[in-house]
Design a protein around this motif. Structure first.
Motif, PDB file in Angstrom:
ATOM      1  N   LYS A 666       0.820  -1.210   0.000  1.00 51.18           N
ATOM      2  CA  LYS A 666       0.000   0.000   0.000  1.00 51.18           C
ATOM      3  C   LYS A 666       0.858   1.266   0.000  1.00 51.18           C
ATOM      4  O   LYS A 666       0.484   2.271  -0.599  1.00 51.18           O
ATOM      5  N   GLU A 669       1.818   1.931  -3.487  1.00 54.30           N
ATOM      6  CA  GLU A 669       0.691   2.495  -4.234  1.00 54.30           C
ATOM      7  C   GLU A 669       0.413   3.940  -3.838  1.00 54.30           C
ATOM      8  O   GLU A 669      -0.120   4.715  -4.631  1.00 54.30           O
ATOM      9  N   ILE A 715       3.448  -1.994  -9.854  1.00 56.37           N
ATOM     10  CA  ILE A 715       2.993  -0.767  -9.188  1.00 56.37           C
ATOM     11  C   ILE A 715       3.796   0.435  -9.663  1.00 56.37           C
ATOM     12  O   ILE A 715       3.240   1.512  -9.937  1.00 56.37           O
ATOM     13  N   LYS A 719       2.992   4.222 -11.797  1.00 55.77           N
ATOM     14  CA  LYS A 719       3.374   5.534 -11.269  1.00 55.77           C
ATOM     15  C   LYS A 719       4.352   6.277 -12.169  1.00 55.77           C
ATOM     16  O   LYS A 719       4.720   7.427 -11.861  1.00 55.77           O
TER      17      LYS A 719
END
Length: 779
Positions: A666, A669, A715, A719
Motif C-alpha cells: 500500500k 501504491e 505498481i 506511477k
C-alpha cells in the motif's frame, strides 16, 4: 652592578638574619587538634575511635616522631610491626582487585604502581627496619600518594579523566555501521540487522557501495539484484518527475496555492494532528495570519506564505481522495521551495521567531515525505544552534522586553526543537547535540492557546497538570527528556558499551513515566466535560516516542538472552515493545457525511501509510525483531523445542508479517518508491513457512522474491511519468552511473550536481522573495 644598588639597601641586605625558632611538631591527630582535646597518639586514637571518626590522620612530622612508639602501641593492641606491613599489602592487593585494568581502562603497566614487594625507589619494603621510622613514613606516603594519583584519574563508571575532561578507553570495535560514506550508530535499525546476520536469510553489506542485496544463495542473489536494479530505474524516473522545476522558483509560486476549500481542509488536518504533538504555532495567531493571506495575498510576507505552504504540505499527508497523488507531488514541491528559500542569501535577516517556526515545519515535512529523512540530524543541528544564538535556551521570565505570548511561543518552540533533535539522534545513531545542563528554559505553561494573545499583559496562570490542555501532550513528552537524553548518549557512545544496570534503570524510568501519562491521557479522552481531549493519534505518537527508546536500550541484552537466561527481562521488554509498536489505536477521525465510510482511514493508519522518517524505521526494526523471534528456535533446534506443537503460538507473528507485506504494498501504491521493505518481508515470511512445512528453503525464498519484485514493478510502472518506459530506462541506466540519484535518501541539498551557484549574479532567482523583517514575525 654594585653601584646600581643604594648604599642603605645594600646594608640592609648584608644584615645577618636571626635564626628562626623551630616550631614544635604537632603530635596529636588532626581531629583532636581541631576539637582541642587530648590525644593518646594511637592509630587510631581513642577519642576518634569513640567518636566513630572516619579519619584519624597525623601530620608527616608528627607521624615520624611517633614511629619509634608504633611497635609499643601496636603491641598493646595485640599486633606487631609485621602485621602492619602485611595489612598494608593486603589492602593494596584488595585495591588492585577492585581496580582491574580491564574494568577501569588502565593499561597493563599500571599494575607496577601496586607492586606488593617492590617500592618505586627500588628497595624492598621488607628491607625497611621497624625502627627506621623516617623510612617507614616516607615509603608509606609515597605509596599513598601514587594511589591517590591513580584514583584522581579514574571515575567510578569506568572512564578516565585528564585535565578535568572525561575520557573513555578506546572502543573495541566500530560500534556502528558504515554505508555509502555514512556512519550509522548503534541506535540505527541497521545495527539490528548486523546483530541478526547469523539468523537471517538475507544480508545488507554495510561496507559495499553498490546497494545490492546479499543472499546465501548466490544464484538467487544475482536474479534478485537484476530485478531490483530495474525497480531502481523506474523509482529514479518517478522521483525526477516529482522534483520541482528550477525556472519557476522566485518568479511566482503563489499560483500553486490550492483553492480556499481544499486549503482549509489541509490546514485543519495539520492542526488536528501534528500541531498537538509538536507545538510550533500559536493557533489563533496563525489563523489570523491565514485569514489575512486570503483577504489580500499580494501583501502577505514571504515568511508567512512559506509557513502556510508547509502547514498545507504536512496536512496533505492525511488527505484522502482520488487526487492524492497530485496533492502529494505538490506538497513535495512546497517542501523544496521552503528548503531553498532558507538557503538563500541574507541569512542574518531571518533570525526571528517566524523563521524558527518555518525551520521546524520543514523538518517535519522532510521526515513525512522522506526528503533526506535519514540526514535530518544534520539540519537539526543547524536549527538548534540558530535557536541558541537567538537565546531560546535561556528563559525570559525576568525580561520585560518580550510579551507573555512571545515568551510562551519561545518555550514551546524550544521544547519542539529538543524533541526533534533527540528523535533525529536515534534516526542517525548519533549522540544528542545538547545536554540538560546547556539550557534553563522552563517547560511551556499548561494553558490553552485562546487564553493568551498579543495584548495579554498578565500571565493567566497554568492549569493543574492533571487537567488536559492544548499543551499537555508536549509537557508530558518533555517530562522524560532528561532520561531519554541520557539513554541516547549511552546507547550511541562509540567508546564504551552501556551496562545492563544502566539500561534497566533508564528503562524502568521510561516505563514509569509512560504508565503515568498513558493513564492520564486515557482518563482525559473519556472526560465528557473537557474542552480539549487527546485523540488516538496523539496518544499513539506519545507511545512511539517512548517505545523506540525501550527498543534501543534493551536490544544488545535481548541478543544475549539467546545464550544467557539472566537477560530474559530485556528479551521480554524487547519483544513486547515491538508488538506494541504494531498495535493500531481506535479511530481518531470520524467519516465525513459525503465520504465512503469503508475507505476512510483514521489519522494514525493514514500517517503510517504515508510517512517516512522515524516511524518507517521503527516498523522495519520491529519486523526484524519478530522475524528473529520466530526463526531462531526453528533454525537452532533448541532442546525441548517442538515446532509442530508450538506452531499455533507463532500464528499471530505470521499474521503480523503478512500485514506488514500488505502495508509495504500500500505504501508503494501511495507514492513510495523503495521496494526493499516489501522484498525483505516477503523473503522472511517464505523462509519461516518453508522451515515449518519442511519444503526446500531456497526454492521458497526464490519464488517469494520473484513474486515480490514482480508486484513492485507493476505498481511502479503505473506511477511512471508520461514519458515512454523505454526512453526513461535508457536515460537512467547509464552503466557508468553518471546520472545523479534523485532518491530521497541521497538528495544533495548543496546542489553541486545541478550547476547552481548562489553568486551575486544569480540574485535574480530570489527577486520575487522579499526578505522578512521584524514586523513580519507573526506566530
Amino acid at each position: 652592578m654594585d653601584g646600581l644598588i643604594p648604599e642603605t639597601e645594600s646594608q640592609v641586605i648584608a644584615l645577618p638574619q636571626s635564626p628562626r625558632k623551630r616550631r614544635r611538631p604537632a603530635l596529636s591527630c588532626a581531629e583532636c587538634r581541631r576539637r582541642k582535646i587530648k590525644c593518646d597518639r594511637k592509630i587510631p586514637c581513642d577519642p576518634c575511635r569513640k567518636a566513630n571518626s572516619a579519619t584519624c590522620t597525623y601530620s608527616p612530622e608528627g607521624l615520624s616522631s611517633l614511629n619509634d612508639h608504633v611497635p609499643l602501641s601496636l603491641t598493646s593492641h595485640g599486633h606487631s610491626p609485621l602485621s602492619l606491613r602485611d595489612a598494608s599489602n593486603e589492602g593494596t592487593r584488595a585495591f588492585r582487585r577492585d581496580s582491574d585494568p580491564e574494568v577501569l581502562g588502565h593499561p597493563a603497566t599500571s599494575d607496577s604502581f601496586f607492586d606488593d614487594t617492590t617500592s618505586t625507589s627500588g628497595h624492598s619494603f621488607s628491607d625497611i627496619q621497624p625502627g627506621s621510622g623516617q623510612n617507614v613514613s616516607r615509603h608509606l606516603l609515597q605509596r599513598v600518594g601514587k594511589i591517590e594519583k591513580i584514583l584522581s584519574t579514574v571515575k567510578i563508571d569506568g572512564q578516565r579523566t585528564e585535565n578535568g575532561k572525561s575520557r573513555s578507553p578506546p572502543a573495541r570495535g566500530l560500534r556502528g555501521s558504515m554505508s555509502k560514506n555514512r556512519y550509522f550508530g548503534h541506535s540505527h535499525w541497521m545495527s539490528a540487522v548486523a546483530e541478526n546476520k547469523s539468523f537471517m536469510c538475507f544480508d545488507v553489506d554495510f561496507d559495499d557501495s553498490d546497494d545490492e542485496m546479499k543472499m546465501r544463495n548466490k544464484e538467487l542473489e544475482t536474479a534478485i539484484n537484476s530485478a531490483l536494479y530495474n525497480c531502481k530505474v523506474m523509482a529514479r524516473a518517478i522521483k525526477s518527475a516529482q522534483f520541482p522545476q528550477w525556472t519557476i522558483w522566485g518568479v511566482s509560486f503563489q499560483h500553486t496555492m490550492p483553492d480556499r476549500t481544499v486549503a482549509d481542509e489541509l490546514v485543519g488536518h495539520y492542526l488536528r494532528t501534528h500541531e498537538s504533538v509538536h507545538r510550533i504555532l500559536h493557533i489563533p495567531s496563525f489563523q489570523k495570519e491565514y485569514a489575512q493571506y486570503w483577504a489580500n495575498p499580494q501583501t502577505t510576507s514571504t515568511v508567512s506564505l512559506i509557513k502556510i505552504l508547509l502547514v498545507i504540505a504536512i496536512g496533505t499527508c492525511f488527505h484522502q481522495g482520488p487526487d492524492f497523488d497530485s496533492r502529494r507531488t505538490q506538497a513535495i514541491h512546497w517542501v523544496h521551495t521552503a528548503q531553498f528559500w532558507l538557503a538563500s542569501p541574507k541569512e542574518k535577516n531571518r533570525l526571528h521567531t517566524a523563521c524558527i517556526q518555518v525551520e521546524c515545519l520543514l523538518l517535519l515535512a522532510r521526515s513525512i515525505y522522506n526528503i533526506g529523512a535519514d540526514i535530518i540530524w544534520n539540519h537539526t543541528g543547524s536549527v538548534l544552534r540558530t535557536a541558541m544564538s537567538m537565546g531560546f535556551h535561556r528563559d525570559l521570565k525576568h525580561s520585560k522586553r518580550y510579551s507573555i505570548l512571545h515568551k510562551e511561543v519561545r518555550r514551546r518552540l524550544w521544547a519542539t526543537i529538543l524533541e526533534i533533535d533527540i528523535q533525529a539522534c536515534l534516526d542517525s545513531g548519533m549522540s544528542p547535540m545538547i545536554s540538560k545542563d546547556d539550557f534553563d528554559t522552563e517547560p511551556p505553561s499548561n494553558i490553552n492557546d485562546d487564553e493568551i494573545d498579543e495584548s495579554t499583559a498578565t500571565h493567566p496562570g497554568s492549569h493543574p497538570l492533571n487537567e488536559y490542555t492544548q499543551a499537555s501532550l508536549q509537557i508530558a513528552t518533555l517530562s522524560s527528556l532528561s532520561t531519554r537524553l541520557e539513554a541516547a548518549n549511552l546507547v550511541n557512545d562509540y567508546r564504551v558499551e552501556i551496562s545492563y544496570e544502566a539500561a534497566i534503570k533508564l528503562g524502568k524510568a521510561l516505563v514509569r513515566n509512560y504508565k503515568e501519562h498513558h493513564l492520564f491521557f486515557a482518563r482525559a479522552s473519556q472526560d465528557i466535560s473537557a474542552k480539549f481531549k487527546p485523540t488516538a493519534f496523539d496518544r499513539k505518537m506519545f507511545d512511539l516516542k517512548i517505545q523506540r527508546f525501550l527498543l534501543v536500550l534493551h536490544r544488545p541484552f535481548a541478543m544475549k538472552a539467546r545464550d544467557d537466561p539472566r537477560f530474559y527481562y530485556s528479551h521480554k521488554i524487547y519483544l513486547d515493545t515491538a508488538l506494541a509498536v504494531h498495535s493500531t489505536p481506535s479511530g481518531s477521525l470520524l467519516p465525513t457525511p459525503d465520504s465512503d465510510n469503508s475507505k476512510v482511514e483514521d489519522d494514525y493508519t493514514r500517517f503510517r501509510l504515508i510517512s517516512g522518517g522515524f516511524l518507517k524505521e521503527m516498523l522495519i526494526h520491529t519486523v526484524i525483531i519478530i522475524y528473529q523471534e520466530m526463526i531462531m528456535p526453528l533454525e537452532q533446534e533448541l532442546p525441548g523445542f517442538f515446532p509442530d506443537e508450538t506452531k499455533s503460538s507463532r500464528g499471530p507473528y505470521l499474521s503480523l508479517l503478512q500485514d506488514m507485506i500488505d502495508l509495504a504494498q500500500k505504501r508503494l501504491e501511495a507514492g513510495e518508491t523503495a521496494v526493499k521493505s516489501h522484498l525483505l518481508y516477503s523473503i522472511a515470511l517464505a523462509h519461516i513457512n518453508a522451515i515449518e512445512n519442511g519444503t526446500p528453503v531456497d526454492d521458497a525464498m526464490a519464488e517469494a522474491a520473484t513474486s515480490s519484485l514482480s508486484q513492485c514493478q507493476e505498481i511502479l510502472k503505473r506511477k511512471m511519468p508520461s514519458t515512454t518506459t523505454t526512453t526513461l530506462e535508457a536515460q537512467f541506466s547509464d552503466e557508468m552511473g553518471q546520472v545523479p540519484d534523485m532518491g530521497a535518501g541521497d538528495m544533495d541539498f548543496s546542489m553541486q550536481d545541478w550547476g547552481m551557484e548562489f553568486e551575486p549574479s544569480d540574485l535574480w532567482l530570489f527577486s520575487g522573495w522579499p526578505l522578512p523583517s521584524a514586523r513580519d514575525s507573526a506566530f
